[in-house]
Design an enzyme around this catalytic site. Structure first.
Site, mmCIF file in Angstrom:
data_model
loop_
_atom_site.group_PDB
_atom_site.id
_atom_site.type_symbol
_atom_site.label_atom_id
_atom_site.label_comp_id
_atom_site.label_asym_id
_atom_site.label_seq_id
_atom_site.Cartn_x
_atom_site.Cartn_y
_atom_site.Cartn_z
ATOM 1 N N HIS A 1 36.293 40.061 44.398
ATOM 2 C CA HIS A 1 36.671 38.726 43.930
ATOM 3 C C HIS A 1 38.126 38.713 43.465
ATOM 4 C CE1 HIS A 1 32.146 38.001 42.872
ATOM 5 N NE2 HIS A 1 32.375 38.101 44.164
ATOM 6 N N SER B 1 32.430 36.590 49.370
ATOM 7 C CA SER B 1 32.932 36.081 48.093
ATOM 8 C C SER B 1 34.418 36.339 47.898
ATOM 9 C CB SER B 1 32.153 36.705 46.933
ATOM 10 O OG SER B 1 30.773 36.447 47.045
#
Length: 279
Positions: free
Chosen positions: A258, A205
């Site tokens: 992230h 991610s």
């Protein structure tokens, strides 16, 4: 003539060319062997004006103004007929990827499958509880948490974005650019997530966020490089990031990974803003 933009959708490219011609910005379109469409501005003195239209197109490529322009052009625009010799869906999927993109995709799928079969890969691939071990022969563990996924949904979500955005970057900007983004985003994201939550994390991610940020900002700063992302998609990913930090999603999220990837992508796009476009 001056190159304006490269798109992998010839029909949409033709609609945009029709629109530019309709507003007096004379443009021409060429296709390469991979069916990528390159837009060329005939009157180079109006380059800055044309760039503003390119940025508007990348922000909302499905706006009716482009289809309306194509209709007004009538039969004067190019028609693309189906080619029976073209590969099917699988061939088209492969055409939109590259060796770095495909290697990482297969590695993530293999790690997930082997873990599901019971192989104890976590201890080999996870970020070490003692980061000093990264200075020795286990240096790869600064990167390999990005290859681990703990659910099928997590894997499929990340691999779709990796294939879509990574393939776009690799085709247009080369293997080295995708590889450098991958390594920088994975390592920085992993360090940030370890600092926030310890060693029990994994997933691509952080890299995906780097690709989203890089593709979106590059499309804004240097649209002639041929990559871009609509604002709506970028906003969705940022909202997802905010919801994760607010703990409103009901699932554990690697929020710092992230954020690290997002920062890598934005910074790299800014640093690359004046680089030459690959031919």
């Amino acid at each position: 003539m001056k190159q304006l933009l490269v798109l992998d959708d010839p029909r949409r490219a033709q609609a945009f060319v029709d629109y530019l011609n309709d507003i007096g910005l004379k443009c021409e379109l060429t296709l390469d062997d991979d069916h990528n469409a390159t837009l060329w501005l005939v009157n180079e003195s109006r380059y800055q004006e044309a760039l503003l239209e390119v940025k508007r197109f990348l922000a909302e490529p499905l706006h009716p103004r482009y289809q309306d322009a194509a209709w007004r052009q009538g039969d004067t625009h190019i028609h693309f007929s189906p080619d029976p010799s073209k590969p099917g869906l699988a061939g088209d999927l492969l055409r939109r990827t590259g060796p770095v993109n495909m290697l990482v995709l297969l590695a993530c799928a293999a790690v997930y499958a082997l873990s599901w079969l019971g192989l104890p890969l976590f201890g080999v691939l996870s970020f070490p509880a003692d980061p000093s071990r990264l200075l020795g022969w286990e240096f790869w563990r600064a990167f390999t948490p990005a290859l681990m996924h703990f659910s099928l949904l997590h894997l499929l979500f990340n691999l779709f974005w990796w294939w879509y955005l990574g393939g776009m970057i690799e085709r247009r900007l080369g293997h080295g650019k995708l590889l450098s983004l991958l390594l920088l985003a994975a390592v920085l994201s992993n360090f940030m997530q370890f600092w926030a939550s310890g060693p029990r994390f994994g997933g691509l991610s952080g890299v995906v966020y780097a690709l989203v940020a890089y593709t979106w900002l590059s499309g804004r700063l240097t649209p002639a490089r041929g990559i871009g992302l609509p604002d709506g998609m970028a906003v969705f990913m940022v909202v997802w990031l905010v919801l994760g930090f607010a703990d409103l999603l009901g699932i554990p999220m690697a929020n710092m990974a992230h954020l690290g990837g997002l920062l890598v992508g934005l910074l790299q796009a800014w640093l690359d803003r004046n680089k030459a476009v690959l031919s």
